[in-house]
Design a protein around this motif. Structure first.
Motif, PDB file in Angstrom:
ATOM      1  N   GLY A 163       0.902  -1.138  -0.171  1.00 44.76           N
ATOM      2  CA  GLY A 163       0.093   0.126   0.006  1.00 44.76           C
ATOM      3  C   GLY A 163       0.981   1.204  -0.010  1.00 44.76           C
ATOM      4  O   GLY A 163       0.524   2.219  -0.602  1.00 44.76           O
ATOM      5  N   ALA A 164       2.038   1.312   0.777  1.00 48.20           N
ATOM      6  CA  ALA A 164       2.713   2.439   0.800  1.00 48.20           C
ATOM      7  C   ALA A 164       3.416   2.634  -0.643  1.00 48.20           C
ATOM      8  O   ALA A 164       3.622   3.747  -0.956  1.00 48.20           O
ATOM      9  N   LEU A 165       3.960   1.513  -1.286  1.00 53.91           N
ATOM     10  CA  LEU A 165       4.531   1.726  -2.524  1.00 53.91           C
ATOM     11  C   LEU A 165       3.435   2.335  -3.604  1.00 53.91           C
ATOM     12  O   LEU A 165       3.794   3.195  -4.318  1.00 53.91           O
ATOM     13  N   LEU A 166       2.159   1.864  -3.608  1.00 52.55           N
ATOM     14  CA  LEU A 166       1.250   2.382  -4.380  1.00 52.55           C
ATOM     15  C   LEU A 166       1.052   3.784  -4.225  1.00 52.55           C
ATOM     16  O   LEU A 166       0.829   4.750  -5.150  1.00 52.55           O
ATOM     17  N   ILE A 167       0.942   4.175  -2.985  1.00 49.27           N
ATOM     18  CA  ILE A 167       0.798   5.614  -2.437  1.00 49.27           C
ATOM     19  C   ILE A 167       2.009   6.570  -2.972  1.00 49.27           C
ATOM     20  O   ILE A 167       1.589   7.590  -3.854  1.00 49.27           O
ATOM     21  N   THR A 168       3.137   5.981  -2.679  1.00 46.56           N
ATOM     22  CA  THR A 168       4.373   6.551  -3.160  1.00 46.56           C
ATOM     23  C   THR A 168       4.508   6.830  -4.818  1.00 46.56           C
ATOM     24  O   THR A 168       4.760   8.061  -5.386  1.00 46.56           O
ATOM     25  N   ALA A 169       3.817   5.749  -5.594  1.00 44.37           N
ATOM     26  CA  ALA A 169       3.769   5.761  -6.781  1.00 44.37           C
ATOM     27  C   ALA A 169       2.880   7.113  -7.458  1.00 44.37           C
ATOM     28  O   ALA A 169       3.143   7.564  -8.473  1.00 44.37           O
ATOM     29  N   THR A 170       1.587   6.947  -6.734  1.00 50.55           N
ATOM     30  CA  THR A 170       0.773   8.036  -7.177  1.00 50.55           C
ATOM     31  C   THR A 170       1.096   9.462  -6.807  1.00 50.55           C
ATOM     32  O   THR A 170       1.041  10.347  -7.718  1.00 50.55           O
ATOM     33  N   VAL A 171       2.033   9.727  -5.815  1.00 46.95           N
ATOM     34  CA  VAL A 171       2.411  10.839  -5.635  1.00 46.95           C
ATOM     35  C   VAL A 171       3.641  11.216  -6.410  1.00 46.95           C
ATOM     36  O   VAL A 171       3.719  12.342  -7.006  1.00 46.95           O
ATOM     37  N   GLY A 172       4.597  10.437  -6.920  1.00 44.52           N
ATOM     38  CA  GLY A 172       5.264  10.587  -7.855  1.00 44.52           C
ATOM     39  C   GLY A 172       4.936  10.932  -9.280  1.00 44.52           C
ATOM     40  O   GLY A 172       5.481  11.638  -9.832  1.00 44.52           O
ATOM     41  N   ALA A 173       3.765  10.211  -9.403  1.00 47.51           N
ATOM     42  CA  ALA A 173       3.200  10.643 -10.860  1.00 47.51           C
ATOM     43  C   ALA A 173       2.574  12.030 -10.658  1.00 47.51           C
ATOM     44  O   ALA A 173       2.801  12.751 -11.819  1.00 47.51           O
ATOM     45  N   MET A 174       2.159  12.521  -9.713  1.00 50.99           N
ATOM     46  CA  MET A 174       1.571  13.990  -9.658  1.00 50.99           C
ATOM     47  C   MET A 174       2.984  14.700  -9.710  1.00 50.99           C
ATOM     48  O   MET A 174       2.819  15.933 -10.254  1.00 50.99           O
ATOM     49  N   VAL A 175       4.259  14.593  -9.092  1.00 48.29           N
ATOM     50  CA  VAL A 175       5.184  15.431  -9.055  1.00 48.29           C
ATOM     51  C   VAL A 175       5.875  15.448 -10.687  1.00 48.29           C
ATOM     52  O   VAL A 175       5.995  16.375 -11.198  1.00 48.29           O
ATOM     53  N   LEU A 176       5.580  14.232 -11.313  1.00 46.52           N
ATOM     54  CA  LEU A 176       6.408  14.011 -12.569  1.00 46.52           C
ATOM     55  C   LEU A 176       5.309  15.050 -13.761  1.00 46.52           C
ATOM     56  O   LEU A 176       5.995  15.336 -14.481  1.00 46.52           O
ATOM     57  N   THR A 177       4.148  14.849 -13.469  1.00 45.78           N
ATOM     58  CA  THR A 177       3.409  15.612 -14.434  1.00 45.78           C
ATOM     59  C   THR A 177       3.119  17.136 -14.190  1.00 45.78           C
ATOM     60  O   THR A 177       2.671  17.719 -14.906  1.00 45.78           O
TER      61      THR A 177
END
Length: 275
Positions: A163-177
């Motif tokens: 679950g922590a990895l999925l949340i980190t991936a979501t936050v990373g996608a927001m930062v990259l976009t």
């Protein structure tokens, strides 16, 4: 009792055919996920592999896992991957230089370790006897209860880490976009004053007008076939991300006029013959 165990562990012809056909599709999808050059194609290949795994779960009586595989993994997580790929964008201008030193060797080591675990797991399952899902589900009162008991007791830390990895991936996608503005954002009052002072009184044409497209990076075409710069954002023009389809549209329009002229000519000939 021994006869029932032998029957439960025996694979029928239909199950064997299903395994070899769908297993081949799953392996091809997994290889395509790794070998495809475009990230979108890799994500679609992974989605197909997950759907095949869901069919395997349903065929073996794990109905809850099969539904979760389709709804959660294929329907939610894979769609999230696709949206991230579309938002971030992968173009030829992206740098292919490795930012992490030795990541290829690390990935090769992880792949080798996973292969060893996979071979060991398959060997253990083929050499030792198993009880099947029926006995495992009956121990806790059902398939859902058995999964809940494993997730929240034995594998609770792995579940939380996932679950922590999925949340980190979501936050990373927001930062990259996130993209920095190329100019100062105008207020509503400034935009209204600029609009009144400009010579463009009617509403601006929508993207792709007369172009058979509605994409924001395609300039709309005026009635004479020339592209209108008003239909494309200034940011896209400065980045050089505008596609020109005026030539194709003019060629299609010319072909349409030619076909119309030929048809009208045939109609006139038929009317003269009728007279």
């Amino acid at each position: 009792m021994t006869g029932l165990a032998a029957v439960a562990s025996t694979t029928s012809t239909g199950e064997a055919v299903q395994f070899w056909v769908l297993g081949t599709v799953a392996v091809i999808g997994a290889l395509s996920t790794v070998l495809m050059k475009k990230a979108v194609h890799s994500a679609l290949s992974l989605a197909g592999t997950m759907i095949v795994l869901a069919v395997f779960y349903l065929a073996n009586g794990a109905y809850f896992l099969g539904i979760v595989q389709v709804v959660v993994y294929t329907g939610a997580i894979m769609m999230l991957f696709l949206f991230v790929v579309m938002l971030v964008g992968v173009t030829a201008a992206d740098s292919l230089k490795e930012t992490l030193k030795g990541q290829r060797w690390l990935a090769a080591g992880c792949g080798l370790g996973f292969g060893v675990l996979l071979v060991a797991g398959i060997g253990n399952a083929s050499l030792n006897s198993f009880n099947g899902l029926g006995a495992a589900n009956a121990k806790h009162g059902g398939n859902v209860e058995g999964l809940a008991n494993l997730i929240f007791t034995k594998y609770v830390f792995a579940f939380e880490i996932t679950g922590a990895l999925l949340i980190t991936a979501t936050v990373g996608a927001m930062v990259l976009t996130h993209r920095e503005r190329t100019e100062r954002a105008k207020s509503q009052r400034e935009m209204s004053e600029e609009r009144v002072r400009s010579s463009q009184l009617p509403p601006l044409p929508a993207p792709g007008v007369y172009a058979r497209h509605n994409a924001v990076d395609i300039a709309g075409l005026l009635p004479d076939g020339t592209p209108s710069e008003l239909t494309v954002m200034r940011t896209l023009r400065e980045r050089g991300q505008v596609r020109d389809v005026s030539r194709q549209a003019l060629a299609d329009l010319k072909a349409l006029e030619q076909r119309s002229g030929e048809r009208l000519g045939r109609d006139n000939e038929e009317e003269e013959v009728a007279k």
